[in-house]
Design a protein around this motif. Sequence first.
Motif, mmCIF file in Angstrom:
data_model
loop_
_atom_site.group_PDB
_atom_site.id
_atom_site.type_symbol
_atom_site.label_atom_id
_atom_site.label_comp_id
_atom_site.label_asym_id
_atom_site.label_seq_id
_atom_site.Cartn_x
_atom_site.Cartn_y
_atom_site.Cartn_z
ATOM 1 N N THR A 13 0.833 -1.197 0.000
ATOM 2 C CA THR A 13 0.000 0.000 0.000
ATOM 3 C C THR A 13 0.869 1.248 0.000
ATOM 4 O O THR A 13 0.591 2.216 -0.714
ATOM 5 C CB THR A 13 -0.949 0.005 1.221
ATOM 6 N N ALA A 14 1.947 1.235 0.766
ATOM 7 C CA ALA A 14 2.861 2.378 0.808
ATOM 8 C C ALA A 14 3.546 2.579 -0.541
ATOM 9 O O ALA A 14 3.738 3.720 -0.982
ATOM 10 C CB ALA A 14 3.902 2.182 1.912
ATOM 11 N N ILE A 15 3.905 1.495 -1.204
ATOM 12 C CA ILE A 15 4.529 1.596 -2.524
ATOM 13 C C ILE A 15 3.550 2.220 -3.508
ATOM 14 O O ILE A 15 3.895 3.162 -4.231
ATOM 15 C CB ILE A 15 4.994 0.208 -3.024
ATOM 16 N N ARG A 16 2.323 1.705 -3.543
ATOM 17 C CA ARG A 16 1.320 2.221 -4.475
ATOM 18 C C ARG A 16 1.030 3.702 -4.199
ATOM 19 O O ARG A 16 0.962 4.517 -5.118
ATOM 20 C CB ARG A 16 0.024 1.425 -4.384
ATOM 21 N N THR A 17 0.862 4.048 -2.925
ATOM 22 C CA THR A 17 0.579 5.439 -2.554
ATOM 23 C C THR A 17 1.696 6.363 -3.008
ATOM 24 O O THR A 17 1.446 7.413 -3.615
ATOM 25 C CB THR A 17 0.382 5.555 -1.028
ATOM 26 N N ARG A 18 2.935 5.980 -2.758
ATOM 27 C CA ARG A 18 4.085 6.818 -3.149
ATOM 28 C C ARG A 18 4.161 6.929 -4.664
ATOM 29 O O ARG A 18 4.417 8.009 -5.211
ATOM 30 C CB ARG A 18 5.379 6.239 -2.575
ATOM 31 N N ARG A 19 3.966 5.826 -5.373
ATOM 32 C CA ARG A 19 4.025 5.843 -6.843
ATOM 33 C C ARG A 19 2.977 6.801 -7.397
ATOM 34 O O ARG A 19 3.274 7.630 -8.265
ATOM 35 C CB ARG A 19 3.805 4.423 -7.388
ATOM 36 N N LYS A 20 1.771 6.721 -6.877
ATOM 37 C CA LYS A 20 0.698 7.594 -7.356
ATOM 38 C C LYS A 20 0.951 9.044 -6.978
ATOM 39 O O LYS A 20 0.647 9.952 -7.763
ATOM 40 C CB LYS A 20 -0.645 7.111 -6.824
ATOM 41 N N ASP A 21 1.509 9.281 -5.793
ATOM 42 C CA ASP A 21 1.855 10.645 -5.372
ATOM 43 C C ASP A 21 2.841 11.287 -6.348
ATOM 44 O O ASP A 21 2.803 12.499 -6.572
ATOM 45 C CB ASP A 21 2.455 10.669 -3.967
ATOM 46 N N LEU A 22 3.703 10.465 -6.927
ATOM 47 C CA LEU A 22 4.697 10.960 -7.890
ATOM 48 C C LEU A 22 4.146 11.004 -9.315
ATOM 49 O O LEU A 22 4.846 11.431 -10.237
ATOM 50 C CB LEU A 22 5.958 10.098 -7.846
ATOM 51 N N GLY A 23 2.915 10.523 -9.504
ATOM 52 C CA GLY A 23 2.297 10.547 -10.828
ATOM 53 C C GLY A 23 2.859 9.525 -11.790
ATOM 54 O O GLY A 23 2.790 9.711 -13.008
ATOM 55 N N LEU A 24 3.395 8.425 -11.252
ATOM 56 C CA LEU A 24 3.982 7.378 -12.100
ATOM 57 C C LEU A 24 2.964 6.277 -12.360
ATOM 58 O O LEU A 24 2.251 5.849 -11.451
ATOM 59 C CB LEU A 24 5.202 6.749 -11.410
ATOM 60 N N TYR A 56 15.066 -3.684 -4.129
ATOM 61 C CA TYR A 56 14.434 -2.730 -3.226
ATOM 62 C C TYR A 56 15.100 -1.357 -3.363
ATOM 63 O O TYR A 56 14.409 -0.328 -3.417
ATOM 64 C CB TYR A 56 14.508 -3.233 -1.784
ATOM 65 N N ALA A 57 16.420 -1.334 -3.442
ATOM 66 C CA ALA A 57 17.148 -0.064 -3.573
ATOM 67 C C ALA A 57 16.767 0.656 -4.872
ATOM 68 O O ALA A 57 16.585 1.878 -4.880
ATOM 69 C CB ALA A 57 18.651 -0.313 -3.512
ATOM 70 N N ARG A 58 16.628 -0.096 -5.964
ATOM 71 C CA ARG A 58 16.242 0.538 -7.233
ATOM 72 C C ARG A 58 14.833 1.116 -7.157
ATOM 73 O O ARG A 58 14.587 2.243 -7.606
ATOM 74 C CB ARG A 58 16.350 -0.463 -8.391
ATOM 75 N N LEU A 59 13.909 0.353 -6.573
ATOM 76 C CA LEU A 59 12.541 0.843 -6.444
ATOM 77 C C LEU A 59 12.500 2.074 -5.531
ATOM 78 O O LEU A 59 11.832 3.057 -5.829
ATOM 79 C CB LEU A 59 11.627 -0.254 -5.897
ATOM 80 N N ARG A 60 13.222 2.011 -4.433
ATOM 81 C CA ARG A 60 13.296 3.144 -3.502
ATOM 82 C C ARG A 60 13.825 4.384 -4.205
ATOM 83 O O ARG A 60 13.305 5.491 -4.010
ATOM 84 C CB ARG A 60 14.187 2.755 -2.324
ATOM 85 N N THR A 61 14.818 4.214 -5.063
ATOM 86 C CA THR A 61 15.393 5.338 -5.810
ATOM 87 C C THR A 61 14.369 5.941 -6.761
ATOM 88 O O THR A 61 14.207 7.160 -6.825
ATOM 89 C CB THR A 61 16.653 4.887 -6.583
ATOM 90 N N VAL A 62 13.648 5.088 -7.492
ATOM 91 C CA VAL A 62 12.625 5.566 -8.425
ATOM 92 C C VAL A 62 11.538 6.328 -7.673
ATOM 93 O O VAL A 62 11.035 7.348 -8.148
ATOM 94 C CB VAL A 62 12.018 4.387 -9.222
ATOM 95 N N LEU A 63 11.194 5.855 -6.471
ATOM 96 C CA LEU A 63 10.139 6.474 -5.682
ATOM 97 C C LEU A 63 10.661 7.635 -4.818
ATOM 98 O O LEU A 63 9.918 8.188 -4.008
ATOM 99 C CB LEU A 63 9.435 5.429 -4.822
ATOM 100 N N ARG A 64 11.935 7.957 -4.985
ATOM 101 C CA ARG A 64 12.568 9.081 -4.275
ATOM 102 C C ARG A 64 12.420 8.973 -2.763
ATOM 103 O O ARG A 64 12.069 9.930 -2.079
ATOM 104 C CB ARG A 64 12.008 10.410 -4.765
ATOM 105 N N VAL A 65 12.721 7.782 -2.276
ATOM 106 C CA VAL A 65 12.680 7.521 -0.840
ATOM 107 C C VAL A 65 14.119 7.322 -0.377
ATOM 108 O O VAL A 65 14.802 6.418 -0.866
ATOM 109 C CB VAL A 65 11.815 6.272 -0.532
ATOM 110 N N PRO A 66 14.613 8.155 0.564
ATOM 111 C CA PRO A 66 15.994 8.016 1.043
ATOM 112 C C PRO A 66 16.250 6.648 1.684
ATOM 113 O O PRO A 66 15.323 6.000 2.186
ATOM 114 C CB PRO A 66 16.120 9.129 2.094
#
Length: 97
Positions: A13-24, A56-66
Amino acid sequence: MHRPPATFQVDGTAIRTRRKDLGLSRDDCAARAGISGPYLSQLETGARRDMRPPTYARLRTVLRVPADDERLLAPSEEPTREEPHARHEGAPQQDGQ
């Protein structure tokens, strides 16, 4: 020496929310992270929860999560401790036995 975990358990849910927040879109996000759209969908729906550290690191980078931000990780499931009870509510007490 500190070793990363073999896998990270993620919160879909957190992944989906962040992705949508970024408009991806799902497919765009997946492509940027180097994973398939169906895999990202499985993560977001909770069908899969484990990710290897590089993925996980690549996805975190795409989602701009430190790296030190744990918002994409599933809450830790710490076992709850039950208090031991000498007797149950309503059980008869034994006198001197």
